[in-house]
Scaffold this active site. Structure first.
Site, PDB file in Angstrom:
ATOM      1  NE  ARG A  76      -3.552  -1.260   1.101  1.00  0.00           N
ATOM      2  CZ  ARG A  76      -5.234  -1.477   1.687  1.00  0.00           C
ATOM      3  NH1 ARG A  76      -5.554  -1.751   2.734  1.00  0.00           N
ATOM      4  NH2 ARG A  76      -5.776  -1.395   1.280  1.00  0.00           N
ATOM      5  CD  GLN A  98      -3.243   5.941  -3.976  1.00  0.00           C
ATOM      6  OE1 GLN A  98      -1.927   7.095  -4.738  1.00  0.00           O
ATOM      7  NE2 GLN A  98      -3.408   6.266  -2.737  1.00  0.00           N
ATOM      8  CG  ASP A 115      -4.240  -0.975  -3.620  1.00  0.00           C
ATOM      9  OD1 ASP A 115      -4.696  -2.670  -3.415  1.00  0.00           O
ATOM     10  OD2 ASP A 115      -4.138  -0.685  -2.341  1.00  0.00           O
ATOM     11  CB  SER A 120      -7.386   0.539  -2.694  1.00  0.00           C
ATOM     12  OG  SER A 120      -6.992  -0.369  -2.136  1.00  0.00           O
ATOM     13  CE1 TYR A 170      -4.373  -3.755   4.434  1.00  0.00           C
ATOM     14  CE2 TYR A 170      -1.818  -4.086   3.973  1.00  0.00           C
ATOM     15  CZ  TYR A 170      -3.389  -4.708   3.787  1.00  0.00           C
ATOM     16  OH  TYR A 170      -3.914  -4.845   2.385  1.00  0.00           O
TER      17      TYR A 170
HETATM   18  P1  NAD Z   1      -8.350  -3.215   5.729  1.00  0.00           P
HETATM   19  O1  NAD Z   1      -9.906  -3.649   4.665  1.00  0.00           O
HETATM   20  O2  NAD Z   1      -7.605  -4.017   5.996  1.00  0.00           O
HETATM   21  O3  NAD Z   1      -9.712  -2.674   6.692  1.00  0.00           O
HETATM   22  C1  NAD Z   1     -11.026  -2.115   6.535  1.00  0.00           C
HETATM   23  C2  NAD Z   1     -11.125  -0.985   7.496  1.00  0.00           C
HETATM   24  O4  NAD Z   1     -11.273  -1.689   9.675  1.00  0.00           O
HETATM   25  C3  NAD Z   1      -9.913  -0.495   7.602  1.00  0.00           C
HETATM   26  O5  NAD Z   1     -10.301   1.027   8.087  1.00  0.00           O
HETATM   27  C4  NAD Z   1      -9.592  -0.468   9.243  1.00  0.00           C
HETATM   28  O6  NAD Z   1      -8.703   0.502  10.206  1.00  0.00           O
HETATM   29  C5  NAD Z   1     -10.832  -1.004  10.512  1.00  0.00           C
HETATM   30  N1  NAD Z   1     -10.228  -1.285  11.844  1.00  0.00           N
HETATM   31  C6  NAD Z   1      -9.710  -3.097  11.838  1.00  0.00           C
HETATM   32  N2  NAD Z   1     -10.416  -3.767  12.833  1.00  0.00           N
HETATM   33  C7  NAD Z   1     -10.760  -2.705  13.475  1.00  0.00           C
HETATM   34  C8  NAD Z   1     -12.069  -2.404  14.488  1.00  0.00           C
HETATM   35  N3  NAD Z   1     -11.628  -3.127  16.179  1.00  0.00           N
HETATM   36  N4  NAD Z   1     -13.357  -1.647  15.010  1.00  0.00           N
HETATM   37  C9  NAD Z   1     -13.588  -0.653  12.941  1.00  0.00           C
HETATM   38  N5  NAD Z   1     -12.530  -0.783  12.580  1.00  0.00           N
HETATM   39  C10 NAD Z   1     -11.824  -1.744  12.155  1.00  0.00           C
HETATM   40  O7  NAD Z   1      -8.254  -1.560   4.988  1.00  0.00           O
HETATM   41  P2  NAD Z   1      -8.724  -0.474   3.816  1.00  0.00           P
HETATM   42  O8  NAD Z   1      -9.997  -0.188   3.986  1.00  0.00           O
HETATM   43  O9  NAD Z   1      -8.277  -1.533   2.539  1.00  0.00           O
HETATM   44  O10 NAD Z   1      -7.131   0.235   4.348  1.00  0.00           O
HETATM   45  C11 NAD Z   1      -7.680   0.998   4.979  1.00  0.00           C
HETATM   46  C12 NAD Z   1      -6.695   2.227   5.116  1.00  0.00           C
HETATM   47  O11 NAD Z   1      -5.590   2.015   4.072  1.00  0.00           O
HETATM   48  C13 NAD Z   1      -7.386   3.552   3.580  1.00  0.00           C
HETATM   49  O12 NAD Z   1      -8.305   4.125   4.060  1.00  0.00           O
HETATM   50  C14 NAD Z   1      -6.291   4.362   3.431  1.00  0.00           C
HETATM   51  O13 NAD Z   1      -6.028   5.120   4.104  1.00  0.00           O
HETATM   52  C15 NAD Z   1      -5.194   3.614   3.297  1.00  0.00           C
HETATM   53  N6  NAD Z   1      -4.732   2.475   2.283  1.00  0.00           N
HETATM   54  C16 NAD Z   1      -3.444   3.159   1.699  1.00  0.00           C
HETATM   55  C17 NAD Z   1      -2.993   2.936   0.192  1.00  0.00           C
HETATM   56  C18 NAD Z   1      -2.025   3.210  -0.257  1.00  0.00           C
HETATM   57  O14 NAD Z   1      -1.297   3.789   0.263  1.00  0.00           O
HETATM   58  N7  NAD Z   1      -2.080   3.108  -2.082  1.00  0.00           N
HETATM   59  C19 NAD Z   1      -4.331   2.545   0.024  1.00  0.00           C
HETATM   60  C20 NAD Z   1      -5.115   0.987   1.026  1.00  0.00           C
HETATM   61  C21 NAD Z   1      -5.246   1.977   1.361  1.00  0.00           C
END
Ligand code: NAD
Length: 352
Positions: free
Chosen positions: A116, A121, A124, A127, A222
């Site tokens: 990530r 990006q 990915d 996402s 994450y």
């Molecule tokens: P994910 O699918 O791993 O998790 C989904 C969500 O669940 C996350 O927001 C996580 O914080 C949340 N979570 C974990 N434990 C929890 C709990 N106990 N209660 C409530 N929520 C909980 O993650 P995702 O959605 O794929 O990505 C998370 C973040 O990563 C994104 O919002 C973004 O900021 C970042 N991201 C960055 C890139 C990049 O820079 N290329 C790419 C993808 C995501």
């Protein structure tokens, strides 16, 4: 390079007519299995610059084989010494998979392991698919609840807006919030990452404050595993909202671990009959104790739908995004018909 794209065992396809043009412009020879795009709204006639082929022909002629879901490849012995690009995370038997890859000297690139980072990006798939799943979760919920979303005032009386709670405000959760808001719902969300708070507020939803969350910068975006104390406090705060909610969307995942259970059977028994839980974390165990992957469970009149693959139901848009991710990956790893430096961070993370 000779690159072959398979007809998948699911509706999405890993090449669209517009990505085909980009491969052709780079002088790649493209082979596409007949009827590969039909379930995503692309007919064979849309792929005029490719060789439409049987699967056997693709296996014989191509250096790289691409599919959306690696489960679409039934026999690895036919792919000796080749490369495969796919999403291997949906493969149920990981141990057998790695044995088969080793036995047949196959180099596999798992797009679900793309790091990530900013540079990665555009490749990915997690996402791009999560955003679509988040949207679809609300559309599914709207079909399942016996209510309309927006506040409505009529001569026959007024209707209150539905209440939506989103647990996990990452890519999928934020899209669920945005979609629910557009339909007129009142939305609240919980996430241990502080960065998520600003994003939730910017979409016009409320953030459920819980103190004591653990964050780790090195986790690459994450969330990390939360302490028992945090999960208890979160449960207390979230339960108050869940018993009032009409729709709950859960997306909470912790990379490399089972999903945290955020909704116990006891809480479901306190929820309103007719309400729904859409559990997008079901493939990693689910966020509700009662979730069954790819099934609807009914408890106390509450419907619990477990489905981590809702993006497949939006196969046209999902294929457009997925195929762009694949093109960006191939364009990144192949330079002048050669693979780039094996030590590259993106290659290292997704090569199996
Ligand atoms: P994910 O699918 O791993 O998790 C989904 C969500 O669940 C996350 O927001 C996580 O914080 C949340 N979570 C974990 N434990 C929890 C709990 N106990 N209660 C409530 N929520 C909980 O993650 P995702 O959605 O794929 O990505 C998370 C973040 O990563 C994104 O919002 C973004 O900021 C970042 N991201 C960055 C890139 C990049 O820079 N290329 C790419 C993808 C995501």
């Amino acid at each position: 390079m000779k690159i072959g794209f398979l007809k998948d065992s699911e509706p999405r396809v890993s090449i669209t007519p517009s990505t085909l043009e980009k491969y052709i412009a780079l002088n790649h020879d493209i082979f596409i299995e007949k009827n590969a795009g039909i379930q995503s709204g692309f007919s064979d006639n849309d792929y005029v610059d490719a060789e439409l082929s049987s699967r056997n022909n693709i296996y014989n002629k191509c250096d790289i084989i691409v599919s959306v879901n690696s489960s679409s490849i039934v026999s690895f012995s036919e792919l000796k010494n080749k490369s495969i690009i796919s999403n291997f995370s949906m493969n149920p038997d990981k141990q057998n998979l790695s044995k088969e890859l080793t036995k047949n000297n196959i180099t596999a690139y798992d797009l679900s392991l793309i790091p990530r980072t900013t540079i990665a990006q555009s490749m990915d798939i997690l996402s791009s698919m999560a955003g679509l799943s988040g949207y679809k979760s609300i559309i599914k919920a709207a079909e399942l609840i016996p209510k309309i979303f927006p506040m409505t005032i009529t001569a026959a009386g007024s209707i209150k807006p539905v209440k939506v709670v989103v647990l996990g405000a990452g890519v999928a959760g934020l899209q669920a919030i945005a979609t629910a808001k557009r339909l007129g719902a009142i939305v609240e969300a919980s996430d241990p990452r502080q960065a998520a708070k600003e994003e939730v507020l910017s979409l016009g939803a409320k953030f459920i404050e819980v103190e004591g969350a653990v964050e780790d910068e090195s986790a690459g975006g994450y969330a990390v595993k939360q302490s028992k104390e945090y999960l208890e406090k979160q449960k207390e705060e979230v339960t108050k909202r869940l018993i009032e909610a009409d729709v709950v969307v859960t997306t909470a995942q912790v990379f490399g671990s089972k999903s945290p259970i955020l909704i116990s059977k006891d809480i479901v028994n306190k929820m309103k009959p007719g309400s729904v839980i859409i559990d997008l974390a079901s493939s990693t165990g689910g966020n509700c104790e009662l979730t069954k992957d790819s099934k609807i469970v009914v408890q106390n009149g509450v419907k619990i739908l477990g489905n981590s693959y809702l993006a497949s139901e939006l196969s046209h848009d999902a294929s457009n995004l997925f195929s762009n991710n694949v093109f960006n990956f191939i364009n990144y790893i192949i330079k002048e018909d050669n693979l780039i430096d094996e030590k590259d961070d993106i290659l290292k993370s997704c090569k199996i």
